[in-house]
Write a protein that holds these residues in place. Structure first.
Motif, PDB file in Angstrom:
ATOM      1  N   PRO A   1       0.973   8.807  -7.313  1.00  0.00           N
ATOM      2  CA  PRO A   1       1.327  10.188  -7.711  1.00  0.00           C
ATOM      3  C   PRO A   1       2.071  10.239  -9.034  1.00  0.00           C
ATOM      4  O   PRO A   1       1.836  11.115  -9.864  1.00  0.00           O
ATOM      5  CB  PRO A   1       2.222  10.665  -6.556  1.00  0.00           C
ATOM      6  CG  PRO A   1       1.875   9.796  -5.401  1.00  0.00           C
ATOM      7  CD  PRO A   1       1.498   8.467  -5.970  1.00  0.00           C
ATOM      8  N   LYS A  39       0.831  -1.208   0.000  1.00  0.00           N
ATOM      9  CA  LYS A  39       0.000   0.000   0.000  1.00  0.00           C
ATOM     10  C   LYS A  39       0.866   1.258   0.000  1.00  0.00           C
ATOM     11  O   LYS A  39       0.574   2.232  -0.714  1.00  0.00           O
ATOM     12  CB  LYS A  39      -0.923  -0.005   1.223  1.00  0.00           C
ATOM     13  CG  LYS A  39      -1.827   1.213   1.268  1.00  0.00           C
ATOM     14  CD  LYS A  39      -2.765   1.176   2.459  1.00  0.00           C
ATOM     15  CE  LYS A  39      -3.661   2.428   2.451  1.00  0.00           C
ATOM     16  NZ  LYS A  39      -4.596   2.418   3.597  1.00  0.00           N
ATOM     17  N   THR A  40       1.916   1.230   0.794  1.00  0.00           N
ATOM     18  CA  THR A  40       2.819   2.386   0.837  1.00  0.00           C
ATOM     19  C   THR A  40       3.444   2.642  -0.531  1.00  0.00           C
ATOM     20  O   THR A  40       3.529   3.795  -0.990  1.00  0.00           O
ATOM     21  CB  THR A  40       3.933   2.147   1.878  1.00  0.00           C
ATOM     22  OG1 THR A  40       3.331   1.884   3.146  1.00  0.00           O
ATOM     23  CG2 THR A  40       4.846   3.350   1.983  1.00  0.00           C
ATOM     24  N   ARG A  46       6.947  12.118  -5.188  1.00  0.00           N
ATOM     25  CA  ARG A  46       6.526  11.351  -4.009  1.00  0.00           C
ATOM     26  C   ARG A  46       5.362  12.013  -3.301  1.00  0.00           C
ATOM     27  O   ARG A  46       5.105  11.711  -2.139  1.00  0.00           O
ATOM     28  CB  ARG A  46       7.705  11.220  -3.036  1.00  0.00           C
ATOM     29  CG  ARG A  46       8.921  10.555  -3.626  1.00  0.00           C
ATOM     30  CD  ARG A  46       8.689   9.091  -3.901  1.00  0.00           C
ATOM     31  NE  ARG A  46       9.840   8.496  -4.583  1.00  0.00           N
ATOM     32  CZ  ARG A  46       9.865   7.255  -5.029  1.00  0.00           C
ATOM     33  NH1 ARG A  46       8.799   6.490  -4.877  1.00  0.00           N
ATOM     34  NH2 ARG A  46      10.927   6.794  -5.650  1.00  0.00           N
ATOM     35  N   ALA A  47       4.666  12.902  -3.969  1.00  0.00           N
ATOM     36  CA  ALA A  47       3.566  13.597  -3.291  1.00  0.00           C
ATOM     37  C   ALA A  47       2.373  13.708  -4.235  1.00  0.00           C
ATOM     38  O   ALA A  47       2.526  14.171  -5.372  1.00  0.00           O
ATOM     39  CB  ALA A  47       4.016  14.987  -2.856  1.00  0.00           C
ATOM     40  N   ILE A  48       1.218  13.283  -3.771  1.00  0.00           N
ATOM     41  CA  ILE A  48       0.003  13.365  -4.581  1.00  0.00           C
ATOM     42  C   ILE A  48      -0.408  14.822  -4.806  1.00  0.00           C
ATOM     43  O   ILE A  48      -1.191  15.126  -5.713  1.00  0.00           O
ATOM     44  CB  ILE A  48      -1.136  12.588  -3.863  1.00  0.00           C
ATOM     45  CG1 ILE A  48      -2.313  12.324  -4.804  1.00  0.00           C
ATOM     46  CG2 ILE A  48      -1.609  13.329  -2.635  1.00  0.00           C
ATOM     47  CD1 ILE A  48      -2.100  11.253  -5.784  1.00  0.00           C
ATOM     48  N   ILE A 106       0.403   3.903  -2.964  1.00  0.00           N
ATOM     49  CA  ILE A 106      -0.232   5.191  -2.634  1.00  0.00           C
ATOM     50  C   ILE A 106       0.777   6.334  -2.585  1.00  0.00           C
ATOM     51  O   ILE A 106       0.493   7.446  -3.040  1.00  0.00           O
ATOM     52  CB  ILE A 106      -0.980   5.084  -1.287  1.00  0.00           C
ATOM     53  CG1 ILE A 106      -2.073   4.007  -1.378  1.00  0.00           C
ATOM     54  CG2 ILE A 106      -1.588   6.431  -0.904  1.00  0.00           C
ATOM     55  CD1 ILE A 106      -3.131   4.282  -2.436  1.00  0.00           C
ATOM     56  N   GLU A 107       1.961   6.068  -2.048  1.00  0.00           N
ATOM     57  CA  GLU A 107       2.933   7.155  -1.871  1.00  0.00           C
ATOM     58  C   GLU A 107       3.957   7.249  -3.006  1.00  0.00           C
ATOM     59  O   GLU A 107       4.685   8.232  -3.086  1.00  0.00           O
ATOM     60  CB  GLU A 107       3.667   6.985  -0.535  1.00  0.00           C
ATOM     61  CG  GLU A 107       2.724   7.084   0.659  1.00  0.00           C
ATOM     62  CD  GLU A 107       3.464   7.015   1.986  1.00  0.00           C
ATOM     63  OE1 GLU A 107       4.717   7.105   1.972  1.00  0.00           O
ATOM     64  OE2 GLU A 107       2.801   6.865   3.031  1.00  0.00           O
ATOM     65  N   GLY A 108       4.012   6.214  -3.862  1.00  0.00           N
ATOM     66  CA  GLY A 108       4.989   6.246  -4.944  1.00  0.00           C
ATOM     67  C   GLY A 108       4.373   6.198  -6.325  1.00  0.00           C
ATOM     68  O   GLY A 108       4.472   7.150  -7.094  1.00  0.00           O
TER      69      GLY A 108
END
Length: 338
Positions: free
Chosen positions: A66, A57-58, A195-197, A61-63
């Motif tokens: 975005p 998930k990390t 690294r940021a949506i 969602i975080e990689g």
């Protein structure tokens, strides 16, 4: 052309459009699954259903999410700005890179980092849009020197020359400032790796607004391509069309450059591919560029991720993929005409 032939041609274009939309969706899902750690479709589904809370998930969602959304919106911006700038300059060789627009945006960001201490995306976008706008005006002014209208050859030569100057100044500013060099080094290559949506969410309304503005002037662009006199006779206002086109290009180039750095070549190539698929009608070329360009960027990003350890930047991969395609297309009769 008979009504049946026109209907068949329109149906074929809608079929292409639907197929490309489906392919774009598949590529976006592939972008979430493929990488150094493969993610299966089952796990991906569980992540979006809120049933997976581990490392996968990390990563998604975080990689990868975005990054995929960044590719979608940056691709839309690059493809649309390329088609627009070719139409409003009546030059099939024009693109924001060749005309120095992207390098104007890059120079503005370099100045903002070195002299004004800019660090935030919102600041980058503002400076990039201003730089793109001023670069467009400067290229048009230089291309018009000597009297008469700025013809395609003059604009291209002026853009290449001014872009070279902008590129040299940007390099000089960052090389003499180690802190700015560190900030610019990663960004200047052209990459979707964020690294940021918040980045794609910030540029999304700007890109969508620019694309809608581009769509709104596509009927007038068809008349504009026939020449100023004929366009005026058909009820179009060439100066107004060029101004609206310039505003759209400024928004799109500013957003794309701020989010992903200067990615060249794509804006030149994709309108030619769209024109090969749907003909010279701008009402179809620009919507096809919305979809084709994100597909190319996301495929290039996936290839860059898996090809070598440490990743290959998307701007490098797009050149390797796109150059053979463009060479093939320009050798086909009618592929490069506006």
């Amino acid at each position: 052309m008979t009504n049946n032939t026109m209907s068949a041609s329109k149906s074929k274009r809608y079929a292409w459009l639907f197929a490309l939309l489906l392919f774009l969706l598949i590529i976006m899902v592939a972008g979430l699954c493929i990488g150094a750690k493969p993610i299966s479709m089952d796990i991906l589904w569980n992540i979006f259903m809120g049933e997976e809370h581990g490392l996968a998930k990390t990563i998604v969602i975080e990689g990868r999410l975005p990054r995929t959304l960044n590719g979608l919106f940056v691709g839309m911006a690059l493809g649309t700005s390329g088609a627009l700038i070719q139409a409003i300059t009546r030059n099939p060789l024009a693109d924001p890179g060749i005309l120095g627009v992207n390098l104007g945006a890059s120079l503005a960001i370099a100045i903002a980092i070195v002299f004004l201490g800019a660090t935030q995306l919102t600041e980058f976008f503002g400076y990039a849009a201003l730089g793109a706008f001023l670069a467009s005006l400067l290229v048009y002014f230089v291309g018009s020197i000597g009297g008469g209208r700025a013809d395609p050859l003059k604009l291209t030569l002026a853009g290449v020359a001014i872009g070279a100057v902008f590129g040299g100044i940007s390099s000089g500013l960052t090389l003499f400032n180690p802190s700015a060099f560190d900030q610019m080094r990663f960004w200047a290559v052209g990459s979707l790796d964020i690294r940021a949506i918040s980045v794609p969410l910030f540029i999304a309304p700007i890109v969508i607004g620019g694309c809608l503005l581009a769509v709104s002037i596509t009927p007038a662009l068809n008349a504009f391509g026939l020449g100023d006199s004929l366009a005026s006779a058909l009820g179009s206002k060439p100066a107004r069309i060029q101004l609206l086109g310039l505003i759209a290009v400024t928004l799109l180039c500013g957003a794309a450059t701020a989010a992903a750095g200067p990615i060249g070549f794509v804006s030149l190539m994709m309108p030619h591919i769209a024109r090969w698929m749907v003909g010279p009608d701008q009402r179809w070329i620009i919507p096809f560029c919305f979809i084709l360009t994100p597909i190319l960027l996301l495929i290039a990003d996936i290839i860059g991720r898996v090809l070598i350890v440490g990743e290959l930047r998307v701007s490098i991969v797009t050149a390797f993929i796109g150059a053979p395609i463009l060479i093939y297309l320009v050798r086909r009769k009618g592929a490069s005409g506006l």
